[in-house]
Scaffold this active site. Structure first.
Site, PDB file in Angstrom:
ATOM      1  N   ASN A   4      30.609  38.274  47.407  1.00 40.25           N
ATOM      2  CA  ASN A   4      32.036  38.006  47.250  1.00 40.25           C
ATOM      3  C   ASN A   4      32.771  39.272  47.662  1.00 40.25           C
ATOM      4  O   ASN A   4      32.732  40.266  46.941  1.00 40.25           O
ATOM      5  CB  ASN A   4      32.323  37.640  45.786  1.00 40.25           C
ATOM      6  CG  ASN A   4      33.809  37.561  45.486  1.00 40.25           C
ATOM      7  OD1 ASN A   4      34.635  37.558  46.399  1.00 40.25           O
ATOM      8  ND2 ASN A   4      34.143  37.499  44.208  1.00 40.25           N
ATOM      9  N   TRP A   5      33.414  39.184  48.807  1.00 40.10           N
ATOM     10  CA  TRP A   5      34.077  40.386  49.326  1.00 40.10           C
ATOM     11  C   TRP A   5      35.423  40.674  48.657  1.00 40.10           C
ATOM     12  O   TRP A   5      36.050  41.696  48.954  1.00 40.10           O
ATOM     13  CB  TRP A   5      34.281  40.257  50.843  1.00 40.10           C
ATOM     14  CG  TRP A   5      33.040  40.573  51.632  1.00 40.10           C
ATOM     15  CD1 TRP A   5      31.808  40.923  51.141  1.00 40.10           C
ATOM     16  CD2 TRP A   5      32.916  40.557  53.061  1.00 40.10           C
ATOM     17  NE1 TRP A   5      30.932  41.136  52.174  1.00 40.10           N
ATOM     18  CE2 TRP A   5      31.585  40.916  53.363  1.00 40.10           C
ATOM     19  CE3 TRP A   5      33.791  40.272  54.109  1.00 40.10           C
ATOM     20  CZ2 TRP A   5      31.119  41.006  54.687  1.00 40.10           C
ATOM     21  CZ3 TRP A   5      33.338  40.355  55.413  1.00 40.10           C
ATOM     22  CH2 TRP A   5      32.006  40.717  55.692  1.00 40.10           C
ATOM     23  N   LYS A   6      35.898  39.734  47.836  1.00 39.20           N
ATOM     24  CA  LYS A   6      37.205  39.921  47.192  1.00 39.20           C
ATOM     25  C   LYS A   6      38.258  40.267  48.253  1.00 39.20           C
ATOM     26  O   LYS A   6      38.201  39.716  49.351  1.00 39.20           O
ATOM     27  CB  LYS A   6      37.101  40.972  46.075  1.00 39.20           C
ATOM     28  CG  LYS A   6      35.932  40.631  45.136  1.00 39.20           C
ATOM     29  CD  LYS A   6      35.899  41.396  43.854  1.00 39.20           C
ATOM     30  CE  LYS A   6      34.719  40.903  43.010  1.00 39.20           C
ATOM     31  NZ  LYS A   6      34.649  41.540  41.703  1.00 39.20           N
ATOM     32  N   HIS A  90      36.679  32.198  39.658  1.00 40.23           N
ATOM     33  CA  HIS A  90      36.256  33.582  39.429  1.00 40.23           C
ATOM     34  C   HIS A  90      37.116  34.200  38.327  1.00 40.23           C
ATOM     35  O   HIS A  90      38.300  33.884  38.200  1.00 40.23           O
ATOM     36  CB  HIS A  90      36.396  34.382  40.730  1.00 40.23           C
ATOM     37  CG  HIS A  90      35.758  35.733  40.641  1.00 40.23           C
ATOM     38  ND1 HIS A  90      36.412  36.806  40.075  1.00 40.23           N
ATOM     39  CD2 HIS A  90      34.530  36.176  41.003  1.00 40.23           C
ATOM     40  CE1 HIS A  90      35.600  37.860  40.107  1.00 40.23           C
ATOM     41  NE2 HIS A  90      34.454  37.499  40.660  1.00 40.23           N
ATOM     42  N   GLU A  92      38.575  36.897  38.112  1.00 42.67           N
ATOM     43  CA  GLU A  92      39.817  37.526  38.594  1.00 42.67           C
ATOM     44  C   GLU A  92      40.891  36.476  38.846  1.00 42.67           C
ATOM     45  O   GLU A  92      42.082  36.743  38.666  1.00 42.67           O
ATOM     46  CB  GLU A  92      39.514  38.368  39.847  1.00 42.67           C
ATOM     47  CG  GLU A  92      38.762  39.641  39.466  1.00 42.67           C
ATOM     48  CD  GLU A  92      37.787  40.157  40.514  1.00 42.67           C
ATOM     49  OE1 GLU A  92      37.882  39.767  41.688  1.00 42.67           O
ATOM     50  OE2 GLU A  92      36.904  40.960  40.134  1.00 42.67           O
ATOM     51  N   GLU A 162      29.166  35.340  35.169  1.00 46.77           N
ATOM     52  CA  GLU A 162      29.675  36.684  35.428  1.00 46.77           C
ATOM     53  C   GLU A 162      30.377  37.211  34.176  1.00 46.77           C
ATOM     54  O   GLU A 162      31.565  36.898  33.952  1.00 46.77           O
ATOM     55  CB  GLU A 162      30.665  36.665  36.601  1.00 46.77           C
ATOM     56  CG  GLU A 162      30.048  36.213  37.917  1.00 46.77           C
ATOM     57  CD  GLU A 162      30.794  36.793  39.107  1.00 46.77           C
ATOM     58  OE1 GLU A 162      30.118  37.315  40.003  1.00 46.77           O
ATOM     59  OE2 GLU A 162      32.033  36.755  39.140  1.00 46.77           O
ATOM     60  N   GLY A 168      32.473  45.063  38.396  1.00 45.78           N
ATOM     61  CA  GLY A 168      33.106  46.245  38.951  1.00 45.78           C
ATOM     62  C   GLY A 168      33.067  47.457  38.043  1.00 45.78           C
ATOM     63  O   GLY A 168      33.724  48.453  38.306  1.00 45.78           O
ATOM     64  N   SER A 208      28.074  43.848  38.739  1.00 40.92           N
ATOM     65  CA  SER A 208      27.410  45.121  39.046  1.00 40.92           C
ATOM     66  C   SER A 208      25.955  44.962  39.485  1.00 40.92           C
ATOM     67  O   SER A 208      25.107  45.790  39.141  1.00 40.92           O
ATOM     68  CB  SER A 208      27.529  46.087  37.863  1.00 40.92           C
ATOM     69  OG  SER A 208      28.890  46.415  37.631  1.00 40.92           O
ATOM     70  N   GLY A 229      29.605  41.561  44.201  1.00 40.49           N
ATOM     71  CA  GLY A 229      30.899  42.035  44.676  1.00 40.49           C
ATOM     72  C   GLY A 229      30.744  43.306  45.493  1.00 40.49           C
ATOM     73  O   GLY A 229      30.362  43.278  46.661  1.00 40.49           O
ATOM     74  N   GLY A 230      31.001  44.438  44.859  1.00 45.83           N
ATOM     75  CA  GLY A 230      31.028  45.729  45.555  1.00 45.83           C
ATOM     76  C   GLY A 230      29.837  45.991  46.469  1.00 45.83           C
ATOM     77  O   GLY A 230      30.010  46.441  47.609  1.00 45.83           O
TER      78      GLY A 230
HETATM   79  P1  13P Z   1      30.704  43.554  41.256  1.00 48.29           P
HETATM   80  O1  13P Z   1      29.359  43.264  41.865  1.00 48.29           O
HETATM   81  O2  13P Z   1      31.551  44.459  42.097  1.00 48.29           O
HETATM   82  O3  13P Z   1      30.594  43.968  39.832  1.00 48.29           O
HETATM   83  O4  13P Z   1      31.504  42.152  41.259  1.00 48.29           O
HETATM   84  C1  13P Z   1      30.896  41.032  40.748  1.00 48.29           C
HETATM   85  C2  13P Z   1      31.718  39.853  41.087  1.00 48.29           C
HETATM   86  O5  13P Z   1      32.810  39.676  40.569  1.00 48.29           O
HETATM   87  C3  13P Z   1      31.197  38.912  42.095  1.00 48.29           C
HETATM   88  O6  13P Z   1      31.960  37.752  42.148  1.00 48.29           O
END
Ligand code: 13P
Length: 246
Positions: A4-6, A90, A92, A162, A168, A208, A229-230
């Site tokens: 997930n590149w956000k 998600h 967020e 999640e 993050g 993470s 994510g990251g």
């Molecule tokens: P991180 O891997 O950056 O913690 O993000 C997880 C995430 O929200 C994937 O959708």
């Protein structure tokens, strides 16, 4: 294994990512590989993965198929753009954009209607975990956001657990904590849709996930994959996650 590149990367950065990433995962036939970039990068991403096993997804969709909804993107548009997947609900989206279990269900139905595989996200906040509400939150999110699906619809979704406190933050859930939560979710699936459906549904862990912790997470029988994510933003680190078993 889904990335997930956000809200990161431009179209040209997207093309550059896949140029490096594709060869690194060309032998990874033990899993499906999905990247969910921002909407404006979808065309570049779809083109870049053409002829590879990597698939592309959206990060959100609206539940109407078209109309006067400024700023929204519909499921059929994502499908026509070459997406096979879409992330729904998600944390967020829930935290910053008013997403609720009710809208998660509407978006999930819209994704299925468009022929996309929704990755439906659930997970508790830190204060909910600390006050012992994790199980109740997961049950509520399942009841409100997922249990409205018919059995044949449930069979076509993927779930992502999640925990919000692990997103993050660098604080991964331990494999045991993650597996416990997955068991709660699978238990809900079993109660509603039966043992076979519960065993078959894929539950990804997100929060993470990094090259150095993915192996321990994937060693848990309950954990079927990762939503990253990251660490999905860099070709080498996401490839190392995909290739965790090599
Ligand atoms: P991180 O891997 O950056 O913690 O993000 C997880 C995430 O929200 C994937 O959708």
């Amino acid at each position: 294994m889904a990335g997930n590149w956000k809200m990161y990367k431009s179209p040209s950065e997207t093309s550059a990512f896949f140029e490096r990433f594709n060869p690194l995962v060309s032998g990874a036939d033990h899993c499906e590989i999905v990247i969910c970039p921002p909407f404006v990068d979808l065309a570049a991403a779809v083109e870049a993965v053409s002829g590879t096993r990597v698939e592309i997804g959206g990060q959100n969709l609206y539940w109407e198929s078209e109309g006067a909804y400024t700023g929204e993107v519909a499921g059929p548009m994502l499908a026509a753009a070459g997406c096979r997947w879409v992330i729904v609900g998600h944390s967020e989206r829930r935290q910053y954009f008013g997403e609720s279990d009710e809208t998660v269900l509407k978006r999930t139905l819209a994704a299925l209607q468009a022929g996309l595989t929704p990755i439906v996200c659930v997970g508790e906040l830190l204060e909910q975990r600390e006050s012992g509400q994790t199980e109740a939150v997961l049950v509520r999110q399942f009841e409100g956001g997922i249990a409205g699906l018919a059995p044949e619809q449930f069979a076509r979704i993927t779930i992502a657990y999640e925990p919000v406190w692990a997103i993050g933050t660098g604080k991964t859930a331990t494999p045991e904590i993650a597996a416990d939560a997955h068991r709660v979710i699978r238990g809900q699936a079993g109660a509603k849709y039966g043992a076979d459906a519960a065993a078959a549904v894929r539950i990804l862990y997100g929060g993470s996930v990094k090259p150095d912790n993915v192996k321990g997470l994937m060693a848990q029988e309950e954990i079927d994959g990762a939503l990253v994510g990251g660490a999905s933003l860099k070709p080498d680190s996401f490839a190392a996650i995909v290739n965790y078993n090599s």
